[in-house]
Design a protein around this motif. Structure first.
Motif, PDB file in Angstrom:
ATOM      1  N   SER A 163       0.826  -1.215   0.000  1.00  0.00           N
ATOM      2  CA  SER A 163       0.000   0.000   0.000  1.00  0.00           C
ATOM      3  C   SER A 163       0.855   1.258   0.000  1.00  0.00           C
ATOM      4  O   SER A 163       0.563   2.223  -0.721  1.00  0.00           O
ATOM      5  N   LYS A 179       0.772   4.220  -3.006  1.00  0.00           N
ATOM      6  CA  LYS A 179       0.476   5.640  -2.799  1.00  0.00           C
ATOM      7  C   LYS A 179       1.656   6.527  -3.178  1.00  0.00           C
ATOM      8  O   LYS A 179       1.480   7.629  -3.707  1.00  0.00           O
ATOM      9  N   ASP A 234      -7.983  -4.532  -1.976  1.00  0.00           N
ATOM     10  CA  ASP A 234      -6.776  -3.995  -1.352  1.00  0.00           C
ATOM     11  C   ASP A 234      -6.299  -2.729  -2.059  1.00  0.00           C
ATOM     12  O   ASP A 234      -5.737  -1.829  -1.421  1.00  0.00           O
ATOM     13  N   LYS A 253      -8.321  -0.530  -3.480  1.00  0.00           N
ATOM     14  CA  LYS A 253      -9.234   0.517  -3.005  1.00  0.00           C
ATOM     15  C   LYS A 253      -8.872   0.980  -1.595  1.00  0.00           C
ATOM     16  O   LYS A 253      -8.875   2.188  -1.301  1.00  0.00           O
ATOM     17  N   LEU A 254      -8.565   0.051  -0.721  1.00  0.00           N
ATOM     18  CA  LEU A 254      -8.176   0.417   0.639  1.00  0.00           C
ATOM     19  C   LEU A 254      -6.890   1.237   0.643  1.00  0.00           C
ATOM     20  O   LEU A 254      -6.737   2.155   1.450  1.00  0.00           O
ATOM     21  N   SER A 255      -5.980   0.910  -0.269  1.00  0.00           N
ATOM     22  CA  SER A 255      -4.687   1.590  -0.297  1.00  0.00           C
ATOM     23  C   SER A 255      -4.817   3.062  -0.678  1.00  0.00           C
ATOM     24  O   SER A 255      -4.121   3.920  -0.130  1.00  0.00           O
ATOM     25  N   VAL A 256      -5.689   3.361  -1.636  1.00  0.00           N
ATOM     26  CA  VAL A 256      -5.817   4.760  -2.094  1.00  0.00           C
ATOM     27  C   VAL A 256      -6.845   5.534  -1.299  1.00  0.00           C
ATOM     28  O   VAL A 256      -6.971   6.750  -1.462  1.00  0.00           O
ATOM     29  N   ASP A 257      -7.603   4.847  -0.446  1.00  0.00           N
ATOM     30  CA  ASP A 257      -8.499   5.510   0.518  1.00  0.00           C
ATOM     31  C   ASP A 257      -9.457   6.492  -0.158  1.00  0.00           C
ATOM     32  O   ASP A 257      -9.705   7.591   0.342  1.00  0.00           O
ATOM     33  N   GLY A 258      -9.984   6.096  -1.311  1.00  0.00           N
ATOM     34  CA  GLY A 258     -10.980   6.917  -1.991  1.00  0.00           C
ATOM     35  C   GLY A 258     -10.438   8.124  -2.727  1.00  0.00           C
ATOM     36  O   GLY A 258     -11.209   8.883  -3.323  1.00  0.00           O
ATOM     37  N   LYS A 259      -9.121   8.316  -2.709  1.00  0.00           N
ATOM     38  CA  LYS A 259      -8.533   9.504  -3.349  1.00  0.00           C
ATOM     39  C   LYS A 259      -8.342   9.325  -4.849  1.00  0.00           C
ATOM     40  O   LYS A 259      -8.152  10.306  -5.575  1.00  0.00           O
TER      41      LYS A 259
END
Length: 363
Positions: free
Chosen positions: A286, A290, A312, A314-320
């Motif tokens: 992750s 990023k 995983d 999606k979780l890594s970029v946290d919606g950004k």
């Protein structure tokens, strides 16, 4: 260094021997059967032991015993065979024993088919068996990387006293490529924690049974601290043309090889595309994702399944960054032109109606 043409499954066996592995316990299942076949011949030549167990369950428990005695040991299987090993893998993780487990994935669910797939991602990176355990998971994308990651797998297993899985697929196991081996023998350090003891000597007993809840919780907390350390120190990934990429493809293993061609096609058409290829699936890289996609406007995750690694990402970029998905299942492979079409769509380069919806699953 020696260079030779080898099949992926056989290259794993030779790399394991070079890494100091002298014990293998397994059971045949397509498409990984060439690996135990190869080791059945090679291990005795190196003074090692090959044993075909009566079942996958028997094999993983033999691995448990050999690991507990301090040996460098390996087993291998494919998809449904790995499912049968999961209880034993949980025991090995709980006992904090090092071993290497190879899964050359095939199509599923159920008995499925013998063609390549990536549908075991969840099983591998989320534990797979019972309890709050994890194992390091490495995903090669070439036969040479199979060799390199096999050696690394044994080193990480010993370093963290944990099972390490090499997660490939039927295509990687069957393909032939030229590889180089470092013939320098691996120096395996003594392991003071091994199970031992007889009359007149100090005993060390390895067990996963903790009947007192407080003791079991302490053991679990200790394991979680180890996993946090692994997450901090063992993230690995390849970044290809991501420095200025506005559209990034995320893919691992065989799918990443195809995705790289799609990225090159996109670049030829003036589209700023790049590839992010996780090499460690657990820990998922992750931080590296990023850090290395500074200009990304969208990510297309390409997998040979119904959508597993995409979570995983999606979780890594946290919606950004918006994350899209394209996948094939059942042994079907994505192709570079289809990946390119999806890249064009999410980048606004092509009308979405021009895509064949029968070939994709979009999230």
């Amino acid at each position: 260094m020696t260079r030779k043409l080898m099949k992926g499954n056989e290259a794993i066996g030779e790399a394991a021997i070079a890494a100091g592995c002298r014990y293998f316990f397994g059971y045949p299942i397509t498409p990984q059967s060439e690996l135990p076949e190869y080791l059945a011949r090679r291990l005795p030549e190196e003074g090692g032991i090959f044993l075909q167990a009566e079942s996958e369950i028997g094999a993983i428990n033999m691995v448990y015993g050999a690991a507990g005695a301090g040996a460098r040991v390996m087993t291998s299987s494919s998809s449904p065979g790995i499912s049968l090993k999961m209880e034993g893998i949980s025991y090995i993780a709980a006992a904090e024993l090092p071993c290497v487990i190879v899964n050359m994935m095939r199509g599923g669910p159920g008995l499925g088919g013998i063609h390549p797939s990536q549908a075991d991602y969840f099983q591998a990176v989320k534990g797979g068996g019972h309890g709050d355990y994890r194992m390091i998971v490495l995903a090669p994308a070439s036969v040479q990387e199979i060799v390199d990651l096999t050696r690394l797998a044994f080193e990480l297993a010993d370093c963290y006293r944990t099972p390490v899985m090499i997660l490939g697929d039927g295509l990687l196991g069957q393909m032939m490529e030229t590889v180089e081996f470092n013939k320098q023998p691996e120096n395996v350090a003594p392991k003071p924690w091994v199970t031992k003891g007889c009359r007149g000597r100090n005993k060390n007993i390895i067990s996963t049974l903790h009947l007192e809840p407080a003791n079991l919780e302490r053991h679990n907390l200790s394991l979680q601290e180890k996993y946090k350390k692994i997450i901090r120190k063992e993230q690995r990934a390849e970044h290809y043309l991501t420095d200025d990429a506005e559209l990034v493809v995320a893919a691992f293993g065989t799918a990443a090889r195809i995705a790289k061609e799609a990225v090159n096609l996109a670049r030829d058409q003036g589209i700023k595309a790049g590839l992010f290829r996780p090499i460690s699936l657990y820990p998922f890289p992750s931080m590296l994702l990023k850090k290395n996609i500074p200009h990304a406007k969208a990510i297309l995750t390409v997998e040979m399944n119904a959508g597993q690694m995409v979570d995983d990402v999606k979780l890594s970029v946290d919606g950004k960054v918006k994350v899209h998905f394209y996948g094939r299942m059942g042994g079907m492979l994505p192709d570079s032109l289809s990946i390119l079409k999806h890249l064009k769509r999410i980048g606004g380069y092509e009308n979405e109606d021009s895509l064949s919806e029968t070939k994709s699953l979009n999230a």
